[in-house]
Design an enzyme around this catalytic site. Sequence first.
Site, mmCIF file in Angstrom:
data_model
loop_
_atom_site.group_PDB
_atom_site.id
_atom_site.type_symbol
_atom_site.label_atom_id
_atom_site.label_comp_id
_atom_site.label_asym_id
_atom_site.label_seq_id
_atom_site.Cartn_x
_atom_site.Cartn_y
_atom_site.Cartn_z
ATOM 1 N N HIS A 124 0.871 -1.204 0.035
ATOM 2 C CA HIS A 124 0.083 0.045 -0.028
ATOM 3 C C HIS A 124 0.790 1.101 0.010
ATOM 4 O O HIS A 124 1.359 1.793 1.046
ATOM 5 C CB HIS A 124 -0.832 -0.017 1.172
ATOM 6 C CG HIS A 124 -2.065 0.994 1.141
ATOM 7 N ND1 HIS A 124 -3.330 0.718 1.476
ATOM 8 C CD2 HIS A 124 -2.020 2.480 0.625
ATOM 9 C CE1 HIS A 124 -4.067 1.900 1.175
ATOM 10 N NE2 HIS A 124 -3.162 2.838 0.847
ATOM 11 N N ASP A 163 0.983 2.427 3.721
ATOM 12 C CA ASP A 163 0.186 3.391 3.311
ATOM 13 C C ASP A 163 0.951 4.904 3.111
ATOM 14 O O ASP A 163 0.474 6.025 3.604
ATOM 15 C CB ASP A 163 -1.127 3.673 4.306
ATOM 16 C CG ASP A 163 -1.843 4.708 3.373
ATOM 17 O OD1 ASP A 163 -1.902 5.078 2.467
ATOM 18 O OD2 ASP A 163 -3.161 4.742 4.105
ATOM 19 N N HIS A 177 3.248 14.052 0.959
ATOM 20 C CA HIS A 177 2.572 15.357 0.414
ATOM 21 C C HIS A 177 3.862 16.257 0.788
ATOM 22 O O HIS A 177 4.605 16.304 1.592
ATOM 23 C CB HIS A 177 1.490 15.793 1.583
ATOM 24 C CG HIS A 177 0.414 14.858 1.476
ATOM 25 N ND1 HIS A 177 -0.426 15.214 0.485
ATOM 26 C CD2 HIS A 177 -0.091 14.045 2.235
ATOM 27 C CE1 HIS A 177 -1.510 13.978 0.373
ATOM 28 N NE2 HIS A 177 -1.218 13.343 1.753
#
Lengths: 314, 426
Positions: free
Chosen positions: B61, B306, B310
């Site tokens: 992921h 995950d 950003h």
Amino acid sequence: MGDYIFNQNHLLGIDHLSDKDIDTILETAESFVEISTRDVKKVPALKGKTVVNLFFENSTRTRSSFEIAAKRLSADLINFNSSVSSLKKGESLRDTVLTLEAMNPNIIVIRHSASGSPHYLTTFARSSIVNAGDGFHEHPTQALLDALTMKQVFKTIRGLKVAIVGDILHSRVARSNIILHRKMGNEVSIIGPPSLVPREFEKMGAKVHHNIEEGVKNSDVVMMLRVQSERGAGNYFPSIREYRKHFAINKKVFAMAKKSAIIMHPGPINRDVEIDNTLADSDKSFILQQVTNGIAVRMAVLYLLKGDFNEPIN
Amino acid sequence: MSLLIKNGLVIDPSTGKDSVSDILIEKGLIKKVSEKIPEKGIKTIIDAGGCIVSPGFVDMHVHLREPGQENKETIETGMLAAAKGGFTSIACMPNTIPVNDNRSVTEYIISRSHEVGTVNVFPVAAISVGLDGVDITEMADLKEGGAKGFSDDGKCVMSADLIRKALEYTKMLNVPIIEHPEDHSISGEGQVNEGFISYKYGLRGMLSAAEEVIVARDIILQERINSLLHLTHISTAGSIDLIRNAKKKGIRVTSDVTPHHLLLTEELITSYNPVYKMKPPLRTEHDRQALIKALNDGTVDAIASDHAPHTFDEKDSEFEYAPFGVIGLETSFNVVYDRLVRKGILSVSKMIELFSTNPARIMGLDQRGVIEPGAHGDLTIFDPEKTFKIDNEKFVSKANNCPFHGWKGKGSVVYTITGGEIAYKA
């Protein structure tokens, strides 16, 4: 008071204050109350200091209250109003504040719809930060002016029972008041439908009630919160009509409180929604005195953060 | 091309191997595993004495952000981060711009990853066109193009009918449906876990129930359909109970958890630092303990990061306006090894199952996650005593939104070997 000194750099929330800090702010505010009744309503305590009102939410009353407070202390004040939407599109909050700080202010008073924004400013700003309301989180000067009003009525800010009625979930006023009164050892009841008063608030030391008569029973203070009609759209309650029937304060409900009890409201009030019109204008209502006290409390906060303590206030 | 790894403690839960051995890799494949392999004629020799040699880690992921958001991460920087973190294979989620909902995007990601060439990249394509939750993608075509699974990650498939159809249709493809379980009608504009902390700090909450109702829904559908259902980034004790019971009943469902949900709790958000903002949100200590327990009893099959990069500016803002997500590729192994394995909560072998064996199996990665002749030469070599200090300034990822900044401990990757090539060397 012993070795106590007020040594806070910022006013971020009631949560960060000790009960002694709260006593000090209230005592300082009491000494400022009289200034606003004078013919010349001005003292030089913050002469040469600059206060920035940085408001990202519409708020005429709080902004004006800070403005008057700063001016009565002889500070220079500038208002910087911006809507959050333009902020989101354009300059970041950091850049906005750094730009303002390049003009060397001493205190930044911030109101912002995002909880925690004042805390975020303290991670990089040099000024003292005053929280004038952040999201659903805190509104410390409101709780302090409420406390000052109670102290004027009851001659003490301890040993009271305070009932807060309304949309606790979305109210920064409620949070600051719950924290303040628990710090002072007061009993706090919070009242409203379960969708707006989650049981978890009991961990803050408040007692949760879904029946207003039970909740206000034997209270010294009944504090009504403004019902935001848009909350109805979120299905927190079905209609203003039904809300009023169960959670508005009227003479019958108010009779459950102590004989000496008072009604408070942070404003703006919705007449005949959360508060019966005749009660709002009765001698039990201290709503306008709260507004008056807002100036003294904000003067006290600004003074304690940046005042020159060697100069006598008067 | 040959590579010999000598003297390492080779641990492979899939074969039960747990002994000091040498491993010979030729032409990208494992040629031989035995006690002493002669060095003669071998081009590259690695002495793994004192280290553990694991089948290559698989992070099922990851968000690589390319195409479309190369300011956050690129396929190249994401792959470098993976290699540094010990991952030989990563599965990347489809919420790129454009969305990976058609074969040309899938093929672009694969061809770009081959150009970079450090680790294996396996794209996960979208379940629904544009991640809109309305029409299913051309799943067979996407699979032919190289997609190894399907997910609308970032969004949950809110239509029970659509997830039903996706599960049914993929039965013939034998690839997993990876669900991001979140009922958006409950979580709404939520920022953090809903409960006392969200109430006190005035942040909109996301109830545990938002995750659990989807976990329950998907398990109920899967019971009848019996496709391949994987529930990703499970975060609540309630979800764990549902998955445990489903497995007990023989329903085919797998799950993963993230290192941050295993090691951090919601109290951190009281600082209003957006580095602790992600979906699902950090939960309570009760939830955290349930996740840890589930690692050991087989309820949870894999640990996945995950990894959600950003930019600094995006995360440097008011809590409410910051995007959700944290990075993890470069830190997953360090923090899990130090805080769970070294503390005796997880055995090394179990950890390798969670980092390699199981995610390789769930993603259908043939001949990966295993150390035996004929398997791909994907290995992760780590030194259990080597210290680490996590430093936001030192990531090879473009991003630095890592909630473990400043953590110190023991257990560091020293070599990442992909297809017999050294993808990373400490």
